[in-house]
Design an enzyme around this catalytic site. Sequence first.
Site, PDB file in Angstrom:
ATOM      1  N   ASN A   1       0.871  -1.183   0.000  1.00  0.00           N
ATOM      2  CA  ASN A   1       0.000   0.000   0.000  1.00  0.00           C
ATOM      3  C   ASN A   1       0.909   1.234   0.000  1.00  0.00           C
ATOM      4  OD1 ASN A   1      -1.784   2.057   0.522  1.00  0.00           O
ATOM      5  ND2 ASN A   1      -2.225   1.434   2.635  1.00  0.00           N
TER       6      ASN A   1
ATOM      7  N   LYS B   1       0.050   4.262  -0.267  1.00  0.00           N
ATOM      8  CA  LYS B   1      -0.615   5.440   0.325  1.00  0.00           C
ATOM      9  C   LYS B   1      -0.413   6.665  -0.575  1.00  0.00           C
ATOM     10  CE  LYS B   1       0.159   3.333   4.777  1.00  0.00           C
ATOM     11  NZ  LYS B   1       0.122   3.487   6.207  1.00  0.00           N
TER      12      LYS B   1
ATOM     13  N   HIS C   1      -9.372   0.775   4.822  1.00  0.00           N
ATOM     14  CA  HIS C   1      -8.100   0.974   5.516  1.00  0.00           C
ATOM     15  C   HIS C   1      -8.341   1.869   6.733  1.00  0.00           C
ATOM     16  CE1 HIS C   1      -4.046   2.310   6.438  1.00  0.00           C
ATOM     17  NE2 HIS C   1      -3.620   1.237   5.781  1.00  0.00           N
TER      18      HIS C   1
ATOM     19  N   GLU D   1      -6.811   4.261   7.929  1.00  0.00           N
ATOM     20  CA  GLU D   1      -6.639   5.709   7.712  1.00  0.00           C
ATOM     21  C   GLU D   1      -7.901   6.306   7.099  1.00  0.00           C
ATOM     22  OE1 GLU D   1      -2.905   5.465   5.611  1.00  0.00           O
ATOM     23  OE2 GLU D   1      -1.930   4.867   7.469  1.00  0.00           O
TER      24      GLU D   1
ATOM     25  N   GLU E   1      -5.173  -5.485  10.401  1.00  0.00           N
ATOM     26  CA  GLU E   1      -4.178  -4.447  10.634  1.00  0.00           C
ATOM     27  C   GLU E   1      -4.496  -3.721  11.943  1.00  0.00           C
ATOM     28  OE1 GLU E   1      -2.121  -3.133   6.805  1.00  0.00           O
ATOM     29  OE2 GLU E   1      -3.912  -1.898   7.010  1.00  0.00           O
TER      30      GLU E   1
ATOM     31  N   GLY F   1       2.630   1.801  10.829  1.00  0.00           N
ATOM     32  CA  GLY F   1       3.611   2.883  10.733  1.00  0.00           C
ATOM     33  C   GLY F   1       4.302   3.220  12.040  1.00  0.00           C
TER      34      GLY F   1
ATOM     35  N   SER G   1       3.556  -2.562  10.260  1.00  0.00           N
ATOM     36  CA  SER G   1       5.001  -2.590  10.525  1.00  0.00           C
ATOM     37  C   SER G   1       5.668  -3.906  10.128  1.00  0.00           C
ATOM     38  CB  SER G   1       5.276  -2.252  11.997  1.00  0.00           C
ATOM     39  OG  SER G   1       4.875  -0.927  12.276  1.00  0.00           O
TER      40      SER G   1
HETATM   41  C1  PEP Z   1      -0.672  -0.050   6.131  1.00  0.00           C
HETATM   42  O1  PEP Z   1      -0.879   1.157   6.202  1.00  0.00           O
HETATM   43  O2  PEP Z   1      -1.478  -0.777   5.536  1.00  0.00           O
HETATM   44  C2  PEP Z   1       0.522  -0.592   6.758  1.00  0.00           C
HETATM   45  C3  PEP Z   1       0.551  -1.850   7.019  1.00  0.00           C
HETATM   46  O3  PEP Z   1       1.538   0.305   7.028  1.00  0.00           O
HETATM   47  P1  PEP Z   1       2.997  -0.027   7.622  1.00  0.00           P
HETATM   48  O4  PEP Z   1       3.475  -1.297   6.988  1.00  0.00           O
HETATM   49  O5  PEP Z   1       3.819   1.156   7.254  1.00  0.00           O
HETATM   50  O6  PEP Z   1       2.832  -0.186   9.095  1.00  0.00           O
END
Ligand code: PEP
Length: 255
Positions: free
Chosen positions: A13, A15, A100, A102, A170, A176, A216
């Site tokens: 992703n 973003k 997601h 966000e 997630e 992040g 992460s």
């Molecule tokens: C995400 O936003 O879907 C995600 C998993 O981000 P990150 O790997 O940066 O934690």
Amino acid sequence: MSVDRPRPLVAGNWKMNGLKASAEVLDQIKAGYDDALKGRVDLAICPPATLVAAFAEKTAGSGIGIGGQDCHAKESGAYTGNIAAKMLKDGGAAYVIVGHSERRQYERETDADVRAKAEAAHRTGLIAIVCVGETKDEREAGRTLDVVRGQLKGSVPEGSNGGNLVVAYEPVWAIGTGLTPTAADVAEVHKVIRENLAGIVGPAEQAKVRILYGGSVKPSNAAELMGVADVDGALVGGASLVASDFLGIASAYRA
Ligand code: PEP
């Protein structure tokens, strides 16, 4: 992975990152995939909408699918700034991420919104990657499993199956932040997701739905996470912007 498990999927992703010049990263990912991973793990890259068509053209026939990061529930109309599932499909996308955290957080998307978007994806022939996951407060209050069960029930549309649905667990607090749940915590949630999917998509289809862990994921923790039961791949944010990191993760996930 046992023989009856679906082939793992590692999805990136991007973003709100990526310009035309980022095609270089895609080229590196494609080269690494062709060398060592093709046929052993499916890859998806979800770049910003501006890059979907160009990326899809570059990866056509390669085994790397391109995806959108969101879509509108409607097919067309006066929804300034939005993108329809059909437009992503028209650009060559195979996937779209919906729900997601966000978007749930910043755009106030509800489970009903996410479900309507996933329905739009399915009507169009896109694979919906439906995201679920608890916040830090919800985890600390011991509500993780209830939250995830509720999101699944509310966000996964009828008619979903192993071919058109991917679920990404997630935890919001892991995205992040560099923090990850323990392998035991991931196993617990993925088991509950699998059990609940049986009630939603039916007992035969639930085993075919890929359940990704996201939050992460890095080359250094990917092998441990992939070793967890019912983890069928990863949804990767930050590390998917660096070809060597993304390929390192995909290597850990290959069947
Ligand atoms: C995400 O936003 O879907 C995600 C998993 O981000 P990150 O790997 O940066 O934690």
